[in-house]
Design a protein around this motif. Structure first.
Motif, PDB file in Angstrom:
ATOM      1  N   GLU A  23       0.717   2.069   5.634  1.00 18.74           N
ATOM      2  CA  GLU A  23      -0.475   1.232   5.469  1.00 18.74           C
ATOM      3  C   GLU A  23      -1.737   2.068   5.341  1.00 18.74           C
ATOM      4  O   GLU A  23      -2.589   1.800   4.497  1.00 18.74           O
ATOM      5  N   ARG A  24      -1.856   3.093   6.172  1.00 24.55           N
ATOM      6  CA  ARG A  24      -3.041   3.962   6.118  1.00 24.55           C
ATOM      7  C   ARG A  24      -3.099   4.766   4.823  1.00 24.55           C
ATOM      8  O   ARG A  24      -4.169   5.169   4.392  1.00 24.55           O
ATOM      9  N   SER A  25      -1.938   5.008   4.220  1.00 24.30           N
ATOM     10  CA  SER A  25      -1.865   5.769   2.974  1.00 24.30           C
ATOM     11  C   SER A  25      -2.064   4.898   1.740  1.00 24.30           C
ATOM     12  O   SER A  25      -2.175   5.406   0.633  1.00 24.30           O
ATOM     13  N   GLY A  26      -2.029   3.581   1.929  1.00 25.06           N
ATOM     14  CA  GLY A  26      -2.202   2.669   0.797  1.00 25.06           C
ATOM     15  C   GLY A  26      -0.897   2.235   0.154  1.00 25.06           C
ATOM     16  O   GLY A  26      -0.889   1.771  -0.988  1.00 25.06           O
ATOM     17  N   PHE A  27       0.211   2.403   0.875  1.00 17.29           N
ATOM     18  CA  PHE A  27       1.514   2.010   0.357  1.00 17.29           C
ATOM     19  C   PHE A  27       2.079   0.872   1.194  1.00 17.29           C
ATOM     20  O   PHE A  27       1.685   0.703   2.347  1.00 17.29           O
ATOM     21  N   THR A  28       3.009   0.144   0.619  1.00 20.87           N
ATOM     22  CA  THR A  28       3.743  -0.814   1.427  1.00 20.87           C
ATOM     23  C   THR A  28       4.755  -0.025   2.260  1.00 20.87           C
ATOM     24  O   THR A  28       5.075   1.125   1.940  1.00 20.87           O
ATOM     25  N   GLU A  29       5.266  -0.664   3.280  1.00 20.95           N
ATOM     26  CA  GLU A  29       6.279  -0.012   4.098  1.00 20.95           C
ATOM     27  C   GLU A  29       7.500   0.344   3.248  1.00 20.95           C
ATOM     28  O   GLU A  29       8.080   1.423   3.385  1.00 20.95           O
ATOM     29  N   GLN A  30       7.871  -0.550   2.340  1.00 21.82           N
ATOM     30  CA  GLN A  30       9.037  -0.310   1.486  1.00 21.82           C
ATOM     31  C   GLN A  30       8.810   0.868   0.542  1.00 21.82           C
ATOM     32  O   GLN A  30       9.696   1.706   0.356  1.00 21.82           O
ATOM     33  N   GLN A  31       7.620   0.943  -0.058  1.00 23.23           N
ATOM     34  CA  GLN A  31       7.319   2.061  -0.951  1.00 23.23           C
ATOM     35  C   GLN A  31       7.412   3.397  -0.201  1.00 23.23           C
ATOM     36  O   GLN A  31       7.982   4.366  -0.702  1.00 23.23           O
ATOM     37  N   PHE A  32       6.852   3.421   0.984  1.00 19.55           N
ATOM     38  CA  PHE A  32       6.843   4.652   1.780  1.00 19.55           C
ATOM     39  C   PHE A  32       8.261   5.030   2.187  1.00 19.55           C
ATOM     40  O   PHE A  32       8.662   6.189   2.076  1.00 19.55           O
ATOM     41  N   THR A  33       9.039   4.052   2.622  1.00 18.13           N
ATOM     42  CA  THR A  33      10.437   4.289   2.981  1.00 18.13           C
ATOM     43  C   THR A  33      11.214   4.813   1.781  1.00 18.13           C
ATOM     44  O   THR A  33      12.012   5.750   1.909  1.00 18.13           O
ATOM     45  N   ASP A  34      10.983   4.214   0.620  1.00 14.16           N
ATOM     46  CA  ASP A  34      11.659   4.670  -0.599  1.00 14.16           C
ATOM     47  C   ASP A  34      11.306   6.123  -0.925  1.00 14.16           C
ATOM     48  O   ASP A  34      12.163   6.894  -1.355  1.00 14.16           O
ATOM     49  N   MET A  35      10.060   6.516  -0.697  1.00 13.71           N
ATOM     50  CA  MET A  35       9.656   7.903  -0.932  1.00 13.71           C
ATOM     51  C   MET A  35      10.388   8.841   0.027  1.00 13.71           C
ATOM     52  O   MET A  35      10.902   9.882  -0.389  1.00 13.71           O
ATOM     53  N   LEU A  36      10.442   8.455   1.285  1.00 12.42           N
ATOM     54  CA  LEU A  36      11.066   9.327   2.276  1.00 12.42           C
ATOM     55  C   LEU A  36      12.577   9.406   2.114  1.00 12.42           C
ATOM     56  O   LEU A  36      13.199  10.375   2.544  1.00 12.42           O
ATOM     57  N   ASN A  37      13.165   8.402   1.488  1.00 13.47           N
ATOM     58  CA  ASN A  37      14.614   8.379   1.291  1.00 13.47           C
ATOM     59  C   ASN A  37      15.036   8.790  -0.115  1.00 13.47           C
ATOM     60  O   ASN A  37      16.206   8.646  -0.474  1.00 13.47           O
ATOM     61  N   GLY A  38      14.086   9.280  -0.911  1.00 13.23           N
ATOM     62  CA  GLY A  38      14.413   9.812  -2.224  1.00 13.23           C
ATOM     63  C   GLY A  38      14.624   8.777  -3.315  1.00 13.23           C
ATOM     64  O   GLY A  38      15.098   9.109  -4.398  1.00 13.23           O
ATOM     65  N   ARG A  39      14.290   7.535  -3.045  1.00 13.03           N
ATOM     66  CA  ARG A  39      14.433   6.491  -4.069  1.00 13.03           C
ATOM     67  C   ARG A  39      13.174   6.356  -4.919  1.00 13.03           C
ATOM     68  O   ARG A  39      13.185   5.682  -5.944  1.00 13.03           O
ATOM     69  N   LYS A  40      12.091   6.992  -4.484  1.00 11.60           N
ATOM     70  CA  LYS A  40      10.827   6.976  -5.224  1.00 11.60           C
ATOM     71  C   LYS A  40      10.254   8.387  -5.116  1.00 11.60           C
ATOM     72  O   LYS A  40      10.270   8.980  -4.046  1.00 11.60           O
ATOM     73  N   ILE A  41       9.769   8.887  -6.216  1.00  9.41           N
ATOM     74  CA  ILE A  41       9.207  10.238  -6.237  1.00  9.41           C
ATOM     75  C   ILE A  41       7.878  10.263  -5.484  1.00  9.41           C
ATOM     76  O   ILE A  41       7.039   9.378  -5.650  1.00  9.41           O
ATOM     77  N   ILE A  42       7.709  11.293  -4.667  1.00  7.44           N
ATOM     78  CA  ILE A  42       6.429  11.506  -3.994  1.00  7.44           C
ATOM     79  C   ILE A  42       5.570  12.312  -4.958  1.00  7.44           C
ATOM     80  O   ILE A  42       5.755  13.519  -5.114  1.00  7.44           O
ATOM     81  N   ARG A  43       4.676  11.621  -5.632  1.00  9.72           N
ATOM     82  CA  ARG A  43       3.814  12.284  -6.618  1.00  9.72           C
ATOM     83  C   ARG A  43       2.787  13.161  -5.909  1.00  9.72           C
ATOM     84  O   ARG A  43       2.427  12.929  -4.754  1.00  9.72           O
ATOM     85  N   ALA A  44       2.316  14.155  -6.625  1.00  5.90           N
ATOM     86  CA  ALA A  44       1.347  15.098  -6.057  1.00  5.90           C
ATOM     87  C   ALA A  44       0.093  14.396  -5.555  1.00  5.90           C
ATOM     88  O   ALA A  44      -0.483  14.793  -4.541  1.00  5.90           O
ATOM     89  N   ASP A  45      -0.320  13.327  -6.251  1.00  4.29           N
ATOM     90  CA  ASP A  45      -1.540  12.643  -5.824  1.00  4.29           C
ATOM     91  C   ASP A  45      -1.306  11.753  -4.600  1.00  4.29           C
ATOM     92  O   ASP A  45      -2.263  11.272  -4.004  1.00  4.29           O
ATOM     93  N   TYR A  46      -0.069  11.550  -4.189  1.00  5.27           N
ATOM     94  CA  TYR A  46       0.220  10.783  -2.971  1.00  5.27           C
ATOM     95  C   TYR A  46       0.063  11.636  -1.713  1.00  5.27           C
ATOM     96  O   TYR A  46      -0.283  11.131  -0.646  1.00  5.27           O
ATOM     97  N   VAL A  47       0.339  12.921  -1.831  1.00  2.72           N
ATOM     98  CA  VAL A  47       0.388  13.783  -0.658  1.00  2.72           C
ATOM     99  C   VAL A  47      -0.948  13.844   0.094  1.00  2.72           C
ATOM    100  O   VAL A  47      -0.955  13.729   1.328  1.00  2.72           O
ATOM    101  N   PRO A  48      -2.090  13.980  -0.577  1.00  3.69           N
ATOM    102  CA  PRO A  48      -3.355  13.978   0.175  1.00  3.69           C
ATOM    103  C   PRO A  48      -3.591  12.665   0.933  1.00  3.69           C
ATOM    104  O   PRO A  48      -4.123  12.678   2.045  1.00  3.69           O
TER     105      PRO A  48
END
Length: 67
Positions: A23-48
């Motif tokens: 939530e603090r990063s601007g993602f839904t819980e599902q989007q964030f979970t998908d990133m951490l589980n490799g189902r969604k790419i963590i783009r460079a602009d997401y990391v900051p």
């Protein structure tokens, strides 16, 4: 180096839950979970956004797996 694993480690070290970080990063819980589980790419602009939500530096996220 796996950024997702490093993010997970920092989340745990700070005693936070993924939902709050998402939530603090601007993602839904599902989007964030998908990133951490490799189902969604963590783009460079997401990391900051994630670092800011975790109140850490980019180096903290990239270095988390080095120790």
């Amino acid at each position: 180096m796996n950024v997702a694993n490093n993010i997970r480690k920092v989340v745990a070290q700070k005693g936070m839950v993924q939902k709050v970080v998402a939530e603090r990063s601007g993602f839904t819980e599902q989007q964030f979970t998908d990133m951490l589980n490799g189902r969604k790419i963590i783009r460079a602009d997401y990391v900051p956004k994630i670092a800011e939500a975790l109140n850490c530096t980019l180096d903290d996220l990239f270095a988390a797996g080095d120790s």
